[in-house]
Enzyme design. Structure first.
Site, PDB file in Angstrom:
ATOM      1  CG  HIS A  21     -30.898 -14.047   1.123  1.00 49.69           C
ATOM      2  ND1 HIS A  21     -29.969 -13.606   0.218  1.00 49.69           N
ATOM      3  CD2 HIS A  21     -31.881 -13.113   1.144  1.00 49.69           C
ATOM      4  CE1 HIS A  21     -30.361 -12.433  -0.285  1.00 49.69           C
ATOM      5  NE2 HIS A  21     -31.520 -12.131   0.262  1.00 49.69           N
ATOM      6  CG  ASP A 119     -26.534 -13.940   2.526  1.00 51.71           C
ATOM      7  OD1 ASP A 119     -25.905 -12.925   2.879  1.00 51.71           O
ATOM      8  OD2 ASP A 119     -27.670 -14.227   2.983  1.00 51.71           O
TER       9      ASP A 119
END
Length: 490
Positions: A21, A119
């Site tokens: 991420h 995200d």
């Protein structure tokens, strides 16, 4: 509160723990600053266990006038999860519990953000953007096929009877490649009764399509059919309901200056495209029996290699490594768990590196000609962007889907006949795959195809390219809408 002028926007980016991420979030921030006249604040929920993650954060340069990183302390979720809970459950709970701290940090900003970008695991913070009257976006740092599964998953959750993993027929997604339950299925979705299944479906249902747009880390002509389905209101477009912007390939840049250590001194002495690089990412590891077969397969291939390795698990399949970076003690030494004599026998043809290595710089080196990879999307893009074909060795998450894309769609990788999570891949097959991508006719064809993808991806990022234009279109969504921001701070 400081206000922004009409020429500059300020984006707040929320990142959950993990290199998968963190890297794409950092690279997106750089693109916004460099090419879209943004300033950015990146809020990172650090796991405080990953050596690679800590090193990346500590080495990331900041410019307070343009961008900076704020590390949010990880919430204490010890009483909310079990020690054996899956990574998806742990991340979902962590991001759920950090919402209040994130909201407070956002309200404490001196500059009004014009947009919030989260995200996948940060989607539960999208209502904060609604509350403050700013634009909101979801960044899925993976491919369009995985995005299509997420978008359609709430429908499948209702329509598919029984566990996904036991389905006899391919799982159909409108306008997209179907998913083979035994080969492609994201492991999180295998069994409905598992907590990780419920957490994943909840994340998807509550967030992916709730932003003003979705960003995905590919370029337009990498997956044109799937992107078309995501935009078609008669297919997946009825579920996305928002624009999908392919803005990739966003990867870490290579380091170009100074001495870079033993591995590069050794690589400099090797012939072009003669070395295979092996790494299972920042979080992957192998069971002991499979590691033994991997070592023997490498040795039998007689191929030059660089192998990034960590202590094997005691489980029967590949695992996600969550125990930090190791303490560097004697028990972490590869000599303790590799076959007896392996390091001595291969000392002239290979290097074994414990725990971590500068992957992008290694893949960019001219002597590297192949990559045995866990198929995380960051690693996949890094390999493609450096023109390096792969041996696909998926372990968890969407890596199984990525493996199929690489082998069946793009034709730039090989994989074992039986997936490594189902049985131990024996040394003879590992030797065969290494030889195939490094020297045989099929390997040369894959190298040619991956070089073409490399060129197309690079052109997409150039000014006037599809990804550059998509990012520009996305930026137009970030109009100044800070009216509620001041009220929220009171």
């Amino acid at each position: 509160m400081e206000t922004m002028n009409n020429s500059k926007q300020h984006a707040a980016l929320l990142c959950s723990p993990g290199m998968g991420h963190l890297i794409p979030i950092l690279e997106l921030a750089k693109q916004l600053v460099a090419h879209q006249n943004f300033t950015v604040t990146i809020f990172v929920v650090s796991s405080q266990t990953s050596h690679a993650e800590s090193q990346l954060l500590n080495s990331t340069p900041t410019n307070p006038q343009l961008w900076h990183v704020v590390q949010l302390p990880p919430p204490d979720i010890s009483g909310l999860v079990d020690p054996d809970d899956a990574v998806v459950t742990i991340l979902a709970m962590m991001m759920r519990e950090v919402r209040h701290a994130f909201r407070s940090a956002l309200l404490g900003m001196e500059v009004c953000p014009t947009m919030l970008i989260v995200d996948l695991f940060g989607t539960e913070s999208l209502p904060v953007a609604e509350e403050l009257g700013i634009s909101k976006f979801v960044y899925v740092p993976s491919n369009a096929w995985f995005l299509s599964l997420m978008v359609y998953c709430p429908v499948l959750d209702v329509e598919v009877k029984g566990d996904f993993v036991h389905q006899k027929e391919p799982i159909q997604i409108p306008g997209c490649r179907s998913i083979l339950p035994h080969l492609d299925l994201v492991d999180t979705l295998s069994v409905r009764a598992h907590k990780e299944y419920l957490d994943f479906v909840e994340i998807i249902s509550s967030g992916v399509s709730k932003g003003d747009a979705i960003l995905v880390n590919i370029w337009e002509d990498l997956e044109p059919k799937t992107l078309a389905a995501l935009r078609d209101e008669k297919l997946l477009g009825r579920y996305t309901k928002v624009p999908v912007y392919p803005i990739g390939p966003l990867i870490r840049p290579t380091e170009s200056s100074g001495s870079r250590g033993k591995v590069f001194d050794w690589l400099d002495k090797q012939p072009n495209e003669s070395v295979i690089y092996l790494s299972l990412g920042s979080g992957g590891t192998l069971p002991y029996e499979q590691m033994t077969e991997m070592a023997w397969g490498l040795e039998l291939s007689k191929q030059r290699f660089v192998w990034v390795i960590r202590k094997p698990t005691q489980t029967a399949d590949g695992a996600f490594f969550t125990g930090g970076s190791g303490n560097g003690g004697d028990e972490d030494s590869p000599s303790k768990y590799l076959p007896k004599g392996f390091l001595e026998r291969t000392k002239d043809v290979g290097l074994v590196i414990p725990l971590w290595a500068p992957q992008v710089d290694i893949l960019a080196h001219p002597s590297v000609g192949g990559f045995l990879s866990h198929c995380g999307w960051n690693s996949t893009l890094e390999s493609i962007s450096n023109g390096v074909p792969m041996i696909a060795w998926p372990l968890y998450a969407e890596q199984r889907m990525n493996s199929t894309l690489l082998t069946e769609e793009f034709g730039v990788a090989v994989r074992s006949k039986i997936p490594p999570w189902k049985k131990v891949v024996e040394r003879e097959e590992i030797e065969e795959m290494v030889r195939k991508i490094m020297g045989e006719k099929e390997g040369f064809a894959m190298r040619d195809r991956v070089r073409k993808l490399k060129t197309r991806g690079a052109k997409a990022l150039e000014k006037g390219g599809s990804s550059y234009n998509a990012l520009s279109q996305f930026a137009k969504h970030g109009e100044l809408r800070c009216m509620k921001f001041a009220d929220g701070r009171k």
